[in-house]
Design a protein around this motif. Sequence first.
Motif, mmCIF file in Angstrom:
data_model
loop_
_atom_site.group_PDB
_atom_site.id
_atom_site.type_symbol
_atom_site.label_atom_id
_atom_site.label_comp_id
_atom_site.label_asym_id
_atom_site.label_seq_id
_atom_site.Cartn_x
_atom_site.Cartn_y
_atom_site.Cartn_z
ATOM 1 N N ASP A 173 53.401 49.717 32.937
ATOM 2 C CA ASP A 173 52.121 49.599 32.235
ATOM 3 C C ASP A 173 51.056 50.404 32.962
ATOM 4 O O ASP A 173 50.150 50.963 32.351
ATOM 5 C CB ASP A 173 51.683 48.136 32.158
ATOM 6 C CG ASP A 173 52.446 47.359 31.093
ATOM 7 O OD1 ASP A 173 53.246 47.960 30.353
ATOM 8 O OD2 ASP A 173 52.235 46.131 31.009
ATOM 9 N N GLY A 174 51.158 50.440 34.292
ATOM 10 C CA GLY A 174 50.205 51.195 35.087
ATOM 11 C C GLY A 174 50.362 50.903 36.567
ATOM 12 O O GLY A 174 51.305 50.238 36.987
ATOM 13 N N VAL A 175 49.435 51.435 37.342
ATOM 14 C CA VAL A 175 49.384 51.229 38.794
ATOM 15 C C VAL A 175 47.933 51.007 39.164
ATOM 16 O O VAL A 175 47.037 51.656 38.615
ATOM 17 C CB VAL A 175 49.953 52.446 39.559
ATOM 18 C CG1 VAL A 175 49.729 52.291 41.065
ATOM 19 C CG2 VAL A 175 51.439 52.626 39.264
ATOM 20 N N LEU A 176 47.694 50.080 40.079
ATOM 21 C CA LEU A 176 46.325 49.864 40.551
ATOM 22 C C LEU A 176 46.254 49.990 42.058
ATOM 23 O O LEU A 176 47.212 49.697 42.779
ATOM 24 C CB LEU A 176 45.767 48.523 40.080
ATOM 25 C CG LEU A 176 46.386 47.212 40.553
ATOM 26 C CD1 LEU A 176 45.828 46.773 41.909
ATOM 27 C CD2 LEU A 176 46.120 46.110 39.527
ATOM 28 N N VAL A 177 45.090 50.440 42.522
ATOM 29 C CA VAL A 177 44.771 50.489 43.953
ATOM 30 C C VAL A 177 43.560 49.580 44.155
ATOM 31 O O VAL A 177 42.521 49.784 43.518
ATOM 32 C CB VAL A 177 44.450 51.923 44.417
ATOM 33 C CG1 VAL A 177 44.157 51.933 45.922
ATOM 34 C CG2 VAL A 177 45.598 52.873 44.091
ATOM 35 N N ALA A 178 43.710 48.578 45.012
ATOM 36 C CA ALA A 178 42.655 47.582 45.190
ATOM 37 C C ALA A 178 42.152 47.543 46.622
ATOM 38 O O ALA A 178 42.897 47.789 47.575
ATOM 39 C CB ALA A 178 43.154 46.194 44.785
ATOM 40 N N THR A 179 40.882 47.217 46.752
ATOM 41 C CA THR A 179 40.268 46.947 48.055
ATOM 42 C C THR A 179 40.545 45.496 48.442
ATOM 43 O O THR A 179 41.016 44.702 47.615
ATOM 44 C CB THR A 179 38.751 47.152 47.966
ATOM 45 O OG1 THR A 179 38.216 46.150 47.081
ATOM 46 C CG2 THR A 179 38.400 48.537 47.442
ATOM 47 N N PRO A 180 40.224 45.095 49.685
ATOM 48 C CA PRO A 180 40.317 43.666 50.013
ATOM 49 C C PRO A 180 39.481 42.810 49.063
ATOM 50 O O PRO A 180 39.919 41.733 48.647
ATOM 51 C CB PRO A 180 39.786 43.614 51.449
ATOM 52 C CG PRO A 180 40.148 44.948 52.014
ATOM 53 C CD PRO A 180 39.938 45.911 50.887
ATOM 54 N N THR A 181 38.291 43.277 48.696
ATOM 55 C CA THR A 181 37.464 42.536 47.750
ATOM 56 C C THR A 181 38.183 42.360 46.429
ATOM 57 O O THR A 181 38.175 41.277 45.830
ATOM 58 C CB THR A 181 36.131 43.274 47.511
ATOM 59 O OG1 THR A 181 35.459 43.438 48.761
ATOM 60 C CG2 THR A 181 35.241 42.517 46.556
ATOM 61 N N GLY A 182 38.829 43.415 45.949
ATOM 62 C CA GLY A 182 39.509 43.370 44.662
ATOM 63 C C GLY A 182 40.888 42.751 44.695
ATOM 64 O O GLY A 182 41.499 42.559 43.639
ATOM 65 N N SER A 183 41.383 42.419 45.869
ATOM 66 C CA SER A 183 42.732 41.849 45.936
ATOM 67 C C SER A 183 42.820 40.495 45.239
ATOM 68 O O SER A 183 43.891 40.071 44.820
ATOM 69 C CB SER A 183 43.192 41.721 47.395
ATOM 70 O OG SER A 183 42.508 40.675 48.072
#
Length: 278
Positions: A173-183
């Motif tokens: 479906d996709g790939v995401l890259v997250a920050t600690p805040t967005g985890s």
Amino acid sequence: MDVAVGIVAQRENERAQTLAGSLVETLEREGSNVVVDEATGEALEATAVPVAAMAGRDLVVSIGGDGTLLFTAREVGSTPLLGINLGEVGFLNAVAPADAVDVVTALVTELEETGTVAGRELTRLRATGVGEDWTLEPALNEVVVHGPRRGNGGGATVDIRVDGQQYAESHADGVLVATPTGSTAYNLSEGGPLLHPTAETLVVTQMAATESMPPLVVEPDTELTLTVSDTDTAYVISDGRNRQRLEPPSTVSVSLAAESVRLVGPRGNFFDALDKLE
């Protein structure tokens, strides 16, 4: 010094507007220069400016949930930002409404006496087209690359490279890259790990991949590229709001943004907030 304060209240939230009014009254009485966002200004008949015009003020106060703070952070950049929590969880908004006036006036006093206020820096991400002339607004939570839609037949093949080396390639479906805040946000719902707020890391998580690899935690200065193929259309999205359409094959570079978000005031208890997650 005369302290310049901006106040942003959650739209169509009477409780947020009432609290904003109390803050305006208190701060102006003590000599601060206070402005509110335009919607709040209409409700309170207070001096109002666009939220983006609050960038460069000594302090900006966000009243609402994490979504209100995310919006405010996008608009004001690295301006010191305090979150007052009217939401359910409140990873970013550490101040309870009952404590808001005391906390804000204490911060203003600190600014008057020292010219600065203590805070912590929150990493943001920048998505840029490789060989293309576009860059999305920085993301505090995550950057997502996905196909035309979720579910069967709607994904794309995404090649993930870390410092030039392939980590994974799969239809997803996709790939995401997250920050600690967005985890704790989209990443968590897709099976990614929690990152402690003070961790200097990022996480790369595949979304419903046919040949999945475990989510990968990397250092923040890692060179990350996501190449999309096997679809006519794809999208890259910053914090669920800013969107760029792609015409695959396309490669997206994800890196640290030049400016971080500066969150000030009391820190919330990360583990208490986790207990509120459904």
